[in-house]
Design a protein around this motif. Sequence first.
Motif, short mmCIF file in Angstrom:
data_model
loop_
_atom_site.label_atom_id
_atom_site.label_comp_id
_atom_site.label_asym_id
_atom_site.label_seq_id
_atom_site.Cartn_x
_atom_site.Cartn_y
_atom_site.Cartn_z
N SER A 35 4.50 6.84 -3.07
CA SER A 35 3.06 6.78 -3.33
C SER A 35 2.36 5.98 -2.25
O SER A 35 2.96 5.09 -1.62
CB SER A 35 2.77 6.16 -4.71
N GLN A 36 1.10 6.29 -2.04
CA GLN A 36 0.31 5.67 -0.97
C GLN A 36 -1.06 5.30 -1.53
O GLN A 36 -1.72 6.11 -2.16
CB GLN A 36 0.14 6.64 0.20
N THR A 69 0.81 -1.22 0.00
CA THR A 69 0.00 0.00 0.00
C THR A 69 0.84 1.28 0.00
O THR A 69 0.30 2.37 -0.11
CB THR A 69 -0.94 0.02 1.21
N SER A 70 2.17 1.13 0.15
CA SER A 70 3.02 2.32 0.06
C SER A 70 4.34 1.95 -0.58
O SER A 70 4.86 0.85 -0.39
CB SER A 70 3.27 2.93 1.45
N GLY A 83 4.51 -2.17 3.22
CA GLY A 83 5.19 -1.18 2.41
C GLY A 83 6.23 -1.86 1.54
O GLY A 83 6.46 -3.07 1.64
N ALA A 116 8.81 2.14 5.52
CA ALA A 116 8.07 3.36 5.85
C ALA A 116 8.92 4.58 6.16
O ALA A 116 8.37 5.64 6.45
CB ALA A 116 7.15 3.07 7.05
N PRO A 164 5.98 8.79 0.92
CA PRO A 164 4.92 9.74 0.58
C PRO A 164 4.96 10.96 1.49
O PRO A 164 5.14 10.85 2.70
CB PRO A 164 3.64 8.93 0.80
#
Length: 330
Positions: free
Chosen positions: A243-244, A69-70, A271, A171, A207
Amino acid sequence: MTFIEACRAWKKLTGKLPVSVSFLIEGEEESGGENLLPFMKAHRDELRADIALICDTGMPDRTTPAITTSLRGLLAEEVTVNCARHDLHSGMFGNAARNPAELLSRIIGSLRDASGRVVLDGFYDGVTTPSPEIRAQWKSVFPDDKAILQPLGLTDAAGESDFSAIEQIWARPSFEVNGITSGYTGEGFKTVIPAKATAKISFRLVPGQDPQKIRETFRHHVKSMLPPDAEVQFTSHGGSSGSQLAQAGQFLEKTRAALQDEWGKPALMIGCGGSIPVAGEVKEALDMDALLVGFAQDDDRIHSPNEQYGLEQFHRGIRSWVRILASFAA
């Protein structure tokens, strides 16, 4: 190929795909991908869809499915410091002549403090910490740093002391030296003071960070440390933002359910320390979210000799995408 084979299976058994799919395949990612974004903007009407699917990520282990997701972005800079007009004899000019290799090393060493944080002004502006729920998911798979570092022959996480190794990778932004060249590096020994020194520097960005702002701050930091008789040149090798993916939405929930059906356990939200610029570019050019579901493993040796992709991951990845497409059709 994992996704393509899932589509092939659908067509072989039913004669058609369960949903409408457009394939976009490009070969420039490792050289900057400069043509992809303009292409997508120029063909926006043809390429626009409900969701972008990207199969270029991994799993935390061989049995736990995951949705990335990231993604971290990337900023790459080449820095060359010049001093004397030509290489010098270190006996004749040592101490008196400025040594660019020593100078560049000192500049590079100044970019982190004792706790592992990058010291550039404003570097952490916009950076957020993952939620306690997400950090707990990650800790359930990586209770300590050993699983990450021991296979590499390492023992201690070297970055920010307040974060675990996996949190630093997935992260947190990073600063790395990818290569340094200066002076005589051949066999034997040659006592020179080099005329120039070059370093290849990369920042992985999360992000919220602005690549251009960080590039400018980095260059200002280097210039501020130059003494007399030293000059610097910079060469940019591209930059992209992190990006997220929004933590909600029907496509995300359907994908999590389909992965759990295939693997028998809940899919984690993870991530990725690497950069996949197209994930952010489809959002910019096509206003589409990107759903990243991949099946690679840490021992696939990405970007190393003998890079590979396990057959079990390939086959179960195909089955996973078959289930995901079925869930979208339903």
